[in-house]
Design a protein around this motif. Sequence first.
Motif, PDB file in Angstrom:
ATOM      1  N   CYS A 114       8.853  18.752  -7.450  1.00  0.00           N
ATOM      2  CA  CYS A 114       9.459  17.429  -7.565  1.00  0.00           C
ATOM      3  C   CYS A 114      10.972  17.584  -7.690  1.00  0.00           C
ATOM      4  CB  CYS A 114       8.895  16.700  -8.781  1.00  0.00           C
ATOM      5  SG  CYS A 114       9.774  15.166  -9.187  1.00  0.00           S
ATOM      6  N   PRO A 115      11.764  16.908  -6.868  1.00  0.00           N
ATOM      7  CA  PRO A 115      13.224  17.020  -6.963  1.00  0.00           C
ATOM      8  C   PRO A 115      13.780  16.499  -8.276  1.00  0.00           C
ATOM      9  CG  PRO A 115      12.564  16.061  -4.862  1.00  0.00           C
ATOM     10  CD  PRO A 115      11.351  16.053  -5.745  1.00  0.00           C
ATOM     11  N   SER A 116      12.996  15.698  -8.993  1.00  0.00           N
ATOM     12  CA  SER A 116      13.491  15.110 -10.237  1.00  0.00           C
ATOM     13  C   SER A 116      13.151  15.955 -11.458  1.00  0.00           C
ATOM     14  CB  SER A 116      12.913  13.693 -10.411  1.00  0.00           C
ATOM     15  OG  SER A 116      13.338  13.120 -11.624  1.00  0.00           O
ATOM     16  N   CYS A 117      11.850  16.230 -11.667  1.00  0.00           N
ATOM     17  CA  CYS A 117      11.446  16.978 -12.870  1.00  0.00           C
ATOM     18  C   CYS A 117      11.151  18.443 -12.584  1.00  0.00           C
ATOM     19  CB  CYS A 117      10.236  16.311 -13.523  1.00  0.00           C
ATOM     20  SG  CYS A 117       8.695  16.465 -12.581  1.00  0.00           S
ATOM     21  N   HIS A 118      11.142  18.822 -11.294  1.00  0.00           N
ATOM     22  CA  HIS A 118      10.973  20.207 -10.842  1.00  0.00           C
ATOM     23  C   HIS A 118       9.585  20.776 -11.104  1.00  0.00           C
ATOM     24  CE1 HIS A 118      15.251  20.026 -10.168  1.00  0.00           C
ATOM     25  NE2 HIS A 118      15.473  19.762 -11.449  1.00  0.00           N
ATOM     26  N   HIS A 122       0.815  -1.223   0.000  1.00  0.00           N
ATOM     27  CA  HIS A 122       0.000   0.000   0.000  1.00  0.00           C
ATOM     28  C   HIS A 122       0.845   1.267   0.000  1.00  0.00           C
ATOM     29  CE1 HIS A 122      -3.662  -2.372   1.732  1.00  0.00           C
ATOM     30  NE2 HIS A 122      -3.504  -2.533   0.439  1.00  0.00           N
ATOM     31  N   GLY A 123       2.132   1.142  -0.320  1.00  0.00           N
ATOM     32  CA  GLY A 123       2.990   2.311  -0.412  1.00  0.00           C
ATOM     33  C   GLY A 123       3.649   2.657   0.907  1.00  0.00           C
ATOM     34  N   GLU A 124       4.300   3.839   0.928  1.00  0.00           N
ATOM     35  CA  GLU A 124       5.074   4.254   2.094  1.00  0.00           C
ATOM     36  C   GLU A 124       4.828   5.731   2.392  1.00  0.00           C
ATOM     37  OE1 GLU A 124       9.189   2.545   2.221  1.00  0.00           O
ATOM     38  OE2 GLU A 124       8.680   1.958   0.165  1.00  0.00           O
ATOM     39  N   LEU A 125       4.495   6.007   3.624  1.00  0.00           N
ATOM     40  CA  LEU A 125       4.123   7.351   4.034  1.00  0.00           C
ATOM     41  C   LEU A 125       5.295   8.325   3.984  1.00  0.00           C
ATOM     42  CD1 LEU A 125       1.775   9.050   5.100  1.00  0.00           C
ATOM     43  CD2 LEU A 125       2.351   8.272   7.409  1.00  0.00           C
ATOM     44  N   ARG A 126       6.504   7.838   4.220  1.00  0.00           N
ATOM     45  CA  ARG A 126       7.675   8.724   4.242  1.00  0.00           C
ATOM     46  C   ARG A 126       8.285   8.884   2.843  1.00  0.00           C
ATOM     47  NH1 ARG A 126      11.554   7.178   9.185  1.00  0.00           N
ATOM     48  NH2 ARG A 126      12.608   9.040   8.377  1.00  0.00           N
ATOM     49  N   LYS A 127       7.453   8.766   1.828  1.00  0.00           N
ATOM     50  CA  LYS A 127       7.885   8.994   0.447  1.00  0.00           C
ATOM     51  C   LYS A 127       6.802   9.770  -0.297  1.00  0.00           C
ATOM     52  CE  LYS A 127      10.815   4.865   0.095  1.00  0.00           C
ATOM     53  NZ  LYS A 127      11.075   3.587  -0.622  1.00  0.00           N
ATOM     54  N   ALA A 128       7.230  10.512  -1.315  1.00  0.00           N
ATOM     55  CA  ALA A 128       6.313  11.233  -2.186  1.00  0.00           C
ATOM     56  C   ALA A 128       6.500  10.734  -3.615  1.00  0.00           C
ATOM     57  CB  ALA A 128       6.579  12.736  -2.116  1.00  0.00           C
ATOM     58  N   ARG A 129       5.414  10.729  -4.369  1.00  0.00           N
ATOM     59  CA  ARG A 129       5.489  10.287  -5.764  1.00  0.00           C
ATOM     60  C   ARG A 129       5.029  11.417  -6.679  1.00  0.00           C
ATOM     61  NH1 ARG A 129       2.404   6.081  -5.583  1.00  0.00           N
ATOM     62  NH2 ARG A 129       0.596   6.593  -6.859  1.00  0.00           N
ATOM     63  N   CYS A 130       5.788  11.625  -7.746  1.00  0.00           N
ATOM     64  CA  CYS A 130       5.450  12.668  -8.709  1.00  0.00           C
ATOM     65  C   CYS A 130       4.486  12.114  -9.749  1.00  0.00           C
ATOM     66  CB  CYS A 130       6.718  13.199  -9.385  1.00  0.00           C
ATOM     67  SG  CYS A 130       6.393  14.498 -10.606  1.00  0.00           S
ATOM     68  N   MET A 131       3.374  12.786  -9.930  1.00  0.00           N
ATOM     69  CA  MET A 131       2.387  12.344 -10.915  1.00  0.00           C
ATOM     70  C   MET A 131       2.814  12.689 -12.331  1.00  0.00           C
ATOM     71  SD  MET A 131      -1.154  13.314  -8.904  1.00  0.00           S
ATOM     72  CE  MET A 131      -0.659  15.039  -8.657  1.00  0.00           C
TER      73      MET A 131
END
Length: 234
Positions: free
Chosen positions: A135-139, A108-117
């Motif tokens: 987003c640290p990756s795509c900004h 069910h995922g992890e609370l201490r992580k964020a995902r970029c849509m």
Amino acid sequence: MKIFVLTGAGCSAESGLGTFRDKGGLWARFDPITLATPEAFARDPDEVHAFYNLRRRNLLEAEPNAAHAALAQLQAVLSQKNGGLFLCTQNVDDLHERAGAQQVTHMHGELRKARCMACEVVTPWDGDLGRLDRCPSCHNSGSLRPHVVWFGETPLSMDEIESALHSADLFVAIGTSGAVYPAAGFVSTARQAGLQTCEINLEASENAHVFEERHYGPASLTVPIWVQNILAEL
């Protein structure tokens, strides 16, 4: 011996984490059933972020309990004896890892992580999360969401979970309600595959009748006893 362990909210409740079924307390301001959906996030992202920010702060204050520690110990011992413990959790907390578990599958995922849509990159995230964060990756701004599986979404790692179920000798459900699918159906899959099955819970789950072996009581007491019994058999 290969063991498949499924853990639910009851495994972490004694660590100070609220559950969806608690009355008042952490959930008093929110209705998780209506907030934990993609539709709710699209309609009111601020309210959904506020809910998960509160949960994340609560998690950072929590500590693993004796049940988490016992499962980490069992995983370590089994790996040394050419066996294995596949630890699958419905929980979005990281208490298994903090107790020493080396491999945890978070369906069910992890609370201490964020995902970029936008770019789908998953990033560690311990602070509050909001619409203005980039987003640290795509900004991209406004594209980050909690890395959790919401109602109506497909759980993660289902192929890996299915494979592990069919290669195990024993299936154990710890602290689960037996009401949330597909996890609630794992015991039936295990029975069909010829596995022994065991439930460890505070009280009987909704599908307790499917299990061959049952132990009831607080996870911090029942799980360490069960683990010691397994270790004694090895």
